[in-house]
Design a protein around this motif. Structure first.
Motif, mmCIF file in Angstrom:
data_model
loop_
_atom_site.group_PDB
_atom_site.id
_atom_site.type_symbol
_atom_site.label_atom_id
_atom_site.label_comp_id
_atom_site.label_asym_id
_atom_site.label_seq_id
_atom_site.Cartn_x
_atom_site.Cartn_y
_atom_site.Cartn_z
ATOM 1 N N ALA A 109 0.848 -1.201 0.000
ATOM 2 C CA ALA A 109 0.000 0.000 0.000
ATOM 3 C C ALA A 109 0.880 1.246 0.000
ATOM 4 O O ALA A 109 0.620 2.221 -0.716
ATOM 5 C CB ALA A 109 -0.914 -0.006 1.229
ATOM 6 N N ALA A 110 1.946 1.206 0.795
ATOM 7 C CA ALA A 110 2.844 2.375 0.893
ATOM 8 C C ALA A 110 3.534 2.646 -0.441
ATOM 9 O O ALA A 110 3.658 3.805 -0.869
ATOM 10 C CB ALA A 110 3.883 2.121 1.996
ATOM 11 N N ILE A 111 3.978 1.596 -1.114
ATOM 12 C CA ILE A 111 4.673 1.770 -2.398
ATOM 13 C C ILE A 111 3.741 2.442 -3.413
ATOM 14 O O ILE A 111 4.101 3.437 -4.058
ATOM 15 C CB ILE A 111 5.171 0.400 -2.937
ATOM 16 C CG1 ILE A 111 6.241 -0.187 -2.013
ATOM 17 C CG2 ILE A 111 5.704 0.527 -4.363
ATOM 18 C CD1 ILE A 111 6.610 -1.642 -2.297
ATOM 19 N N GLU A 112 2.521 1.910 -3.512
ATOM 20 C CA GLU A 112 1.593 2.465 -4.519
ATOM 21 C C GLU A 112 1.163 3.888 -4.146
ATOM 22 O O GLU A 112 1.039 4.738 -5.024
ATOM 23 C CB GLU A 112 0.354 1.567 -4.658
ATOM 24 C CG GLU A 112 0.635 0.256 -5.349
ATOM 25 C CD GLU A 112 0.833 0.374 -6.869
ATOM 26 O OE1 GLU A 112 0.886 1.499 -7.409
ATOM 27 O OE2 GLU A 112 0.948 -0.689 -7.511
ATOM 28 N N ALA A 158 1.877 7.367 -6.213
ATOM 29 C CA ALA A 158 0.796 8.263 -6.640
ATOM 30 C C ALA A 158 0.975 9.651 -6.005
ATOM 31 O O ALA A 158 0.023 10.421 -5.885
ATOM 32 C CB ALA A 158 -0.550 7.661 -6.251
ATOM 33 N N ASP A 159 2.194 9.934 -5.547
ATOM 34 C CA ASP A 159 2.568 11.247 -5.008
ATOM 35 C C ASP A 159 1.892 11.605 -3.693
ATOM 36 O O ASP A 159 1.734 12.791 -3.376
ATOM 37 C CB ASP A 159 2.283 12.365 -6.033
ATOM 38 C CG ASP A 159 3.238 12.260 -7.204
ATOM 39 O OD1 ASP A 159 4.368 11.792 -6.978
ATOM 40 O OD2 ASP A 159 2.834 12.616 -8.323
ATOM 41 N N ALA A 160 1.490 10.608 -2.949
ATOM 42 C CA ALA A 160 0.891 10.901 -1.640
ATOM 43 C C ALA A 160 1.984 10.906 -0.578
ATOM 44 O O ALA A 160 2.991 10.206 -0.693
ATOM 45 C CB ALA A 160 -0.148 9.846 -1.304
ATOM 46 N N LYS A 161 1.762 11.687 0.460
ATOM 47 C CA LYS A 161 2.616 11.615 1.635
ATOM 48 C C LYS A 161 2.122 10.422 2.450
ATOM 49 O O LYS A 161 0.916 10.329 2.765
ATOM 50 C CB LYS A 161 2.503 12.916 2.435
ATOM 51 C CG LYS A 161 3.405 12.929 3.638
ATOM 52 C CD LYS A 161 3.339 14.244 4.382
ATOM 53 C CE LYS A 161 4.244 14.135 5.599
ATOM 54 N NZ LYS A 161 3.940 15.075 6.632
ATOM 55 N N VAL A 162 3.032 9.511 2.753
ATOM 56 C CA VAL A 162 2.608 8.259 3.393
ATOM 57 C C VAL A 162 3.265 8.118 4.764
ATOM 58 O O VAL A 162 4.470 8.345 4.901
ATOM 59 C CB VAL A 162 3.030 7.036 2.531
ATOM 60 C CG1 VAL A 162 2.522 5.736 3.161
ATOM 61 C CG2 VAL A 162 2.512 7.170 1.101
ATOM 62 N N THR A 163 2.493 7.740 5.757
ATOM 63 C CA THR A 163 3.059 7.438 7.073
ATOM 64 C C THR A 163 2.607 6.038 7.484
ATOM 65 O O THR A 163 1.410 5.731 7.459
ATOM 66 C CB THR A 163 2.615 8.473 8.124
ATOM 67 O OG1 THR A 163 2.830 9.775 7.587
ATOM 68 C CG2 THR A 163 3.412 8.331 9.403
ATOM 69 N N GLY A 179 -3.161 -4.813 -0.934
ATOM 70 C CA GLY A 179 -2.455 -3.670 -0.353
ATOM 71 C C GLY A 179 -2.184 -2.610 -1.416
ATOM 72 O O GLY A 179 -2.405 -1.415 -1.201
ATOM 73 N N ARG A 180 -1.723 -3.065 -2.568
ATOM 74 C CA ARG A 180 -1.440 -2.122 -3.664
ATOM 75 C C ARG A 180 -2.702 -1.330 -4.029
ATOM 76 O O ARG A 180 -2.665 -0.105 -4.182
ATOM 77 C CB ARG A 180 -0.959 -2.895 -4.893
ATOM 78 C CG ARG A 180 0.435 -3.482 -4.748
ATOM 79 C CD ARG A 180 0.826 -4.218 -6.017
ATOM 80 N NE ARG A 180 0.743 -3.349 -7.175
ATOM 81 C CZ ARG A 180 0.590 -3.776 -8.431
ATOM 82 N NH1 ARG A 180 0.520 -5.056 -8.697
ATOM 83 N NH2 ARG A 180 0.533 -2.911 -9.426
ATOM 84 N N LEU A 181 -3.832 -2.056 -4.159
ATOM 85 C CA LEU A 181 -5.074 -1.386 -4.582
ATOM 86 C C LEU A 181 -5.543 -0.388 -3.524
ATOM 87 O O LEU A 181 -5.960 0.727 -3.849
ATOM 88 C CB LEU A 181 -6.173 -2.425 -4.844
ATOM 89 C CG LEU A 181 -5.889 -3.418 -5.980
ATOM 90 C CD1 LEU A 181 -7.044 -4.384 -6.148
ATOM 91 C CD2 LEU A 181 -5.622 -2.693 -7.292
ATOM 92 N N ALA A 182 -5.445 -0.786 -2.260
ATOM 93 C CA ALA A 182 -5.918 0.095 -1.180
ATOM 94 C C ALA A 182 -5.038 1.354 -1.094
ATOM 95 O O ALA A 182 -5.543 2.472 -0.919
ATOM 96 C CB ALA A 182 -5.905 -0.660 0.144
ATOM 97 N N GLY A 183 -3.725 1.164 -1.233
ATOM 98 C CA GLY A 183 -2.812 2.310 -1.174
ATOM 99 C C GLY A 183 -3.094 3.305 -2.289
ATOM 100 O O GLY A 183 -3.135 4.525 -2.072
#
Ligand SMILES: Cc1cc2nc3c(=O)[nH]c(=O)nc-3n(C[C@H](O)[C@H](O)[C@H](O)COP(=O)(O)OP(=O)(O)OC[C@H]3O[C@@H](n4cnc5c(N)ncnc54)[C@H](O)[C@@H]3O)c2cc1C
Length: 493
Positions: free
Chosen positions: A39-42, A46-51, A481-485
């Protein structure tokens, strides 16, 4: 002075009570295992800030502990399937998964998984996964060689063998021994680090932050003994694994799994992700189901034995995947099950099974007596089985001809009854109801804004032990996980 109430996963903190945000991000991910990492990778791509918040001092969860086997196929075949001489259409894979999972299968999810399976394989390969172009032509739970492909489910087992063309889809990374999980984790966690994702370890997420309509705006996490409010502009992804380590939850929702004696998971598998979802009205489904296994092979030759119950009768085809056999073992009246085999002088019981020898006999009558089975029943079962096995047939359960040979004296009966020492590993397959995109649904089937779930926190592609295929859990966790991220990242604007 009144004591402050303990923050509870099923009691979200209300948005109206939040005075300040301690951390602000686009996508907040709960749990840094396979689903959380993907999820974090995707989301980062997609240019999101991820924590990412992980309760342990390092990531990996059950994914890093696993064998790393992934179920891929369709589209004519992955490069490994093709190189090993197997053609696999997407429809064939879909038909097989739907048939083996049975009535609880989520058709939309299974279809999406099959239609994107080759692309998911390619995504993993692009990230660094290497699969050797070699077929492991032995019945095994996992290959201890570095072979890339094996049968990892019930594809060759009747009736599925007639419902779809049998094709192996278990893909194992090129590494010897049971080391696929750590290698898979190294590959995907390096991708997370490369993207500069903000990872907080020793960070236990306690509950969600939701408005009065249960739309999710963030979460509460405990770090350094402080409860911090985290704002997630796009959404929260719950990827906190299942609940095989939570005994009261198991007894409440999945009592048949509670008969297992070997939880297959990590200490964080306490169901908090599922409980947090339930706290904002999410529908938890399939909660009684799980993978429960009985590792009666290796060696593969055990497949030529027969399982009988307290009536001395067979009840399953022994060429079934180990968790399908366990599913039927647990349903037998009076709970007694024996594995009947030929025993030479150098006989040793299957090493992973931990089953006691309950009886032996130069004749089947002798064994029947030692096992205290009704007189004549085992004799009849073995006679009938042997008579047909000699012709390569199994009229009752259609065991494949390669495993059919008469069971000759001397005989041994292993006690495979649950609760008598035999190993019964298990993990849960129930979780939050989601769209294929990972969006979490409430009891009315409406999307809960801002909430996503993936991996074992969601009810995903694998749904039952009876129809389980090895590789569908890591496959589903990484794929979902990829789809949700991606979905949470897209919502941030
Ligand atoms: C020994 C073993 C072998 C297996 N082999 C295979 C296989 O070969 N193929 C296959 O398909 N499946 C296999 N499985 C099953 C599979 O590994 C798991 O079902 C799958 O990896 C789960 O992935 P996940 O991302 O949902 O959860 P996980 O990878 O377990 O990640 C969840 C993470 O969430 C963290 N967490 C939990 N609660 C919180 C919280 N409140 N706050 C913060 N963090 C939290 C946990 O600490 C954990 O790190 C195996 C499992 C085991 C244990």
């Amino acid at each position: 002075m009144q004591k402050a109430a303990k923050t509870n996963p099923t009691q979200p903190k209300r948005l109206s009570t939040i005075e300040k945000w301690d951390i602000e991000t686009d996508v907040a991910i709960v749990g840094y295992g396979g689903a959380g990492a993907c999820a974090a990778i995707e989301a980062a791509d997609a240019d999101a800030k991820v924590t990412l918040f992980e309760l342990a001092s390092d990531g990996g969860g059950s994914t890093a502990l696993s064998s790393g086997e992934v179920y891929y196929g369709g589209h004519g075949g992955t490069p490994i399937q093709k190189a090993c001489g197997f053609e696999d259409s997407t429809e064939n894979m879909f038909k097989y998964l739907m048939a083996s999972i049975g009535p609880t299968a989520d058709e939309a999810k299974v279809r999406n998984y099959c239609e994107n399976s080759l692309a998911h394989y390619q995504w993993m390969v692009d990230k660094g996964a290497v699969y050797k172009h070699s077929f492991h032509d032995r019945r095994a739970i996992i290959p201890m060689t570095d072979d890339g492909l094996l049968y990892s489910g019930n594809e060759k087992t009747w009736p599925y063998s007639e419902q779809a063309t049998p094709c192996p889809r278990g893909h194992a990374l090129e590494i010897e021994g049971d080391n696929g999980g750590p290698l898979l984790w190294k590959i995907i966690s390096e991708q997370v680090q490369k993207r500069g994702v903000d990872i907080r370890y020793d960070a236990r997420v306690l509950t969600l932050i939701a408005d009065d309509n249960n739309a999710v705006h963030g979460l509460v996490v405990r770090i350094d003994q402080q409860e911090l409010n985290v704002k997630a502009r796009g959404g929260v992804v719950l990827s906190a694994g299942g609940f095989c380590m939570n005994q009261p939850m198991l007894e409440k929702y999945a009592p048949k799994l509670a008969r297992g004696n070997y939880p297959v998971g990590n200490p964080g598998d306490t169901g908090t992700g599922i409980l947090m979802g339930m706290g904002v009205g999410a529908n938890a489904i399939n909660m009684n189901e799980g993978f429960i296994s009985m590792p009666f092979y290796p060696p593969a030759e055990t497949t030529s034995g027969i399982f009988v119950n307290a009536q001395g009768q067979r009840f399953v085809s022994e060429d079934s995947y180990h968790s399908r056999v366990a599913h039927y073992v647990l349903q037998q009246p009076q709970g007694r099950v024996y594995l009947i085999q030929h025993a030479d002088d150098d006989y040793t019981p299957p090493p992973l099974l931990n089953a006691d020898i309950a009886g032996t006999g130069e004749t089947i009558e002798e064994l029947e007596e030692e096992l205290k089975l009704p007189i004549g029943m085992l004799k009849h079962t073995v006679k009938y089985y042997n008579q047909h096995a000699a012709n390569g047939e199994d009229p009752l359960f259609h065991k494949a001809a390669e495993w059919l040979k008469p069971i000759e004296p001397p005989f041994v009966g292993l006690d495979c009854s649950a609760d008598r020492g035999v190993i019964l590993p298990y993990f849960t397959l129930g979780g939050l109801e989601t769209q294929p995109s990972g969006e979490v649904l409430n009891l009315n089937g409406d999307i809960i804004p801002g909430l996503y779930a993936a991996g074992r926190t969601a009810a995903g592609v694998p749904r039952t032990g009876e129809g389980y295929n090895s590789g569908t859990s890591v496959g589903d966790a990484t794929f979902s996980g990829r789809l949700a991220g991606k979905a949470a990242a897209t919502r941030k604007t």
